[in-house]
Structure formats: structure tokens, C-alpha cells
Design a protein around this motif. Sequence first.
Motif, PDB file in Angstrom:
ATOM      1  N   UNK A  80      20.791 -16.027  -4.223  1.00 53.57           N
ATOM      2  CA  UNK A  80      21.663 -16.165  -5.381  1.00 53.57           C
ATOM      3  C   UNK A  80      23.087 -15.713  -5.097  1.00 53.57           C
ATOM      4  N   UNK A  81      23.647 -14.981  -6.018  1.00 49.73           N
ATOM      5  CA  UNK A  81      25.049 -14.545  -5.970  1.00 49.73           C
ATOM      6  C   UNK A  81      25.192 -13.374  -5.013  1.00 49.73           C
TER       7      UNK A  81
ATOM      8  N   UNK B 278      20.489 -27.472  -7.916  1.00 46.19           N
ATOM      9  CA  UNK B 278      21.216 -28.329  -8.849  1.00 46.19           C
ATOM     10  C   UNK B 278      21.586 -29.636  -8.167  1.00 46.19           C
ATOM     11  N   UNK B 279      21.063 -30.737  -8.675  1.00 44.93           N
ATOM     12  CA  UNK B 279      21.284 -32.041  -8.049  1.00 44.93           C
ATOM     13  C   UNK B 279      22.758 -32.406  -7.945  1.00 44.93           C
ATOM     14  N   UNK B 280      23.555 -31.957  -8.898  1.00 46.20           N
ATOM     15  CA  UNK B 280      24.971 -32.335  -8.911  1.00 46.20           C
ATOM     16  C   UNK B 280      25.884 -31.366  -8.198  1.00 46.20           C
TER      17      UNK B 280
ATOM     18  N   UNK C 252      12.435 -20.321  -0.786  1.00 46.91           N
ATOM     19  CA  UNK C 252      12.393 -18.991  -1.383  1.00 46.91           C
ATOM     20  C   UNK C 252      13.733 -18.727  -2.059  1.00 46.91           C
ATOM     21  N   UNK C 253      13.719 -18.569  -3.369  1.00 45.72           N
ATOM     22  CA  UNK C 253      14.940 -18.288  -4.115  1.00 45.72           C
ATOM     23  C   UNK C 253      15.142 -16.773  -4.178  1.00 45.72           C
TER      24      UNK C 253
ATOM     25  N   UNK D 239      18.643 -20.044 -10.988  1.00 45.49           N
ATOM     26  CA  UNK D 239      17.354 -19.890 -10.335  1.00 45.49           C
ATOM     27  C   UNK D 239      16.267 -20.656 -11.096  1.00 45.49           C
ATOM     28  N   UNK D 240      15.308 -21.188 -10.340  1.00 48.25           N
ATOM     29  CA  UNK D 240      14.176 -21.880 -10.951  1.00 48.25           C
ATOM     30  C   UNK D 240      12.851 -21.184 -10.654  1.00 48.25           C
TER      31      UNK D 240
END
Length: 254
Positions: free
Chosen positions: A108-109, A77-79, A164-165, A231-232
Motif C-alpha cells: 500500500x502507501x 484498479x483497472x484504470x 499479496x496486498x 485494497x481488496x
Amino acid sequence: MDHGAEAVDVRIDDPESLRDAFAGATAAFVMIAPGLIPDSTDYAAYQGRVISAHREALAGLPGLTRVVSLSGWAANYDGASGPVWGLRRLEEALDTLPGLEVTHLRPGWFMENALPMVEEIRITGTAHGLIPADLPLPAIATADIGAVAADLLTGRRAAHTRTLELQGPRDVTLHEVTAAIGRAVGRPDARYVQIDTATMRDGLLAAGFSPHMADGTTTMTCDVAERRIAMTQPRDTETATPTTFEEFLARVIN
């Protein structure tokens, strides 16, 4: 230590200190530590110093071929702001290192985020949080992140993408997390109650957070709750990790 690890006392915002610690390494695992300084009044400045020091320490280090960073899904997320502001900046700094194989782990979480809920549910039967109860979360055990990092650092695993997400075996909701904890601690009627941002911020201030860190942590949590941090990459053989929340819970409670 039993497996040959050697502890070194360093200042993580001092490049010379870090360079001495990394000396002789062929691979380096890099993260912004500590992940949170509750009483900080300028956490971004601290992160900036740590990032700069690591980049300087690793640049041209003899024998170093591989770097793995612990980033996070907020880097998508850019922001992103607050405690996760520096994640993307860390990645960008390491990407400028010439001649190195660099992989960024964006887990992630963390399942460990649920640990405060265990005692809250055990005592009161109710857990509280800002994230909606029905929001699917890419929950992951930190031990699984470490296993992926170790495989990448040793070359047992090849990275087919620069990021790697990592996201556990399946998404879970806080409703499911609460129910699982309730069953584990003998509170089958356990429930999750969503709070608002003011209540969360007030709770952090009461716990000793500076206004700066309370604001940043609340904003970060809102970004998750409102799906700006998400996630993307798909969950597949590259990004999925094995530990379920129920398995994690059994390890930490029993």
C-alpha cells in the motif's frame, strides 16, 4: 555486500544485459526501476520496454524456479495510470512465464512518502497534500516489504495466493501522520492542509517535472484520494506487516 551480494551494472530495458545478470539465479526479484523519471515525456513507453525486457530475460532461464515482483496496490484498479500504469502489465507479463512460481507483492502507501513532511513540519509546522487528512491509508514500511520478498525468494515462506496486498499493521490517516511527526520534531501544533489538483501540479512543475509526469503523478494521487486505488484483500496474517508508523518514524528521525 557484507552478506555476499554482488552488484552488476545492467541496462534494465535490455534483455541480454538482464539475462546475464540473472544467470545462475534460482529466484528473481523483479520491479520497474526507477519508480519515477520526473522529466519523462512518455513514461508508459519506458515501462513497456522494461517489462518486455524482464519477461524476455527470465523466460527459460536455466535453474530459475521462483519470481517475486514488486507491484503495488494500484494494480487493483483497472484504470490506474501515470507512474503506476505498468504495475498490472508487469504482473501479466510475468504470469506468462511457464514453469515458475510467481508471486506479486502489492504494498500500500509507503511510510517513506511521509519523509518530505518531516522537514516541512519541522520548519513551518504545516504539511500539505492532495490526499484528504481523514482518509485511512494502508501504510507500510518498505523494509517490511523487503523482508516478505526475501522470505518468499528463499522459500522460508510459502505464498498461498498469487498476489499479496501488503498493508502494515493498521491503517493510518494523514492527520495521524502529521500529529506523530509533530510530536517527534517538537511541533505539537502541527497541522495538515489539503491542497487541490492545480496546486499539486504547479508544485511538481516547479520542482522540475515534465507536464507529462506532473499530470500522471497528480492523476495517480487523485485515484488514491478518491478511493479508486484501494485494497481488496483483508488485513490478516498473510498481508499484515509489523512496523507501525511510530516505529518507522523513530528509526528515520533518531
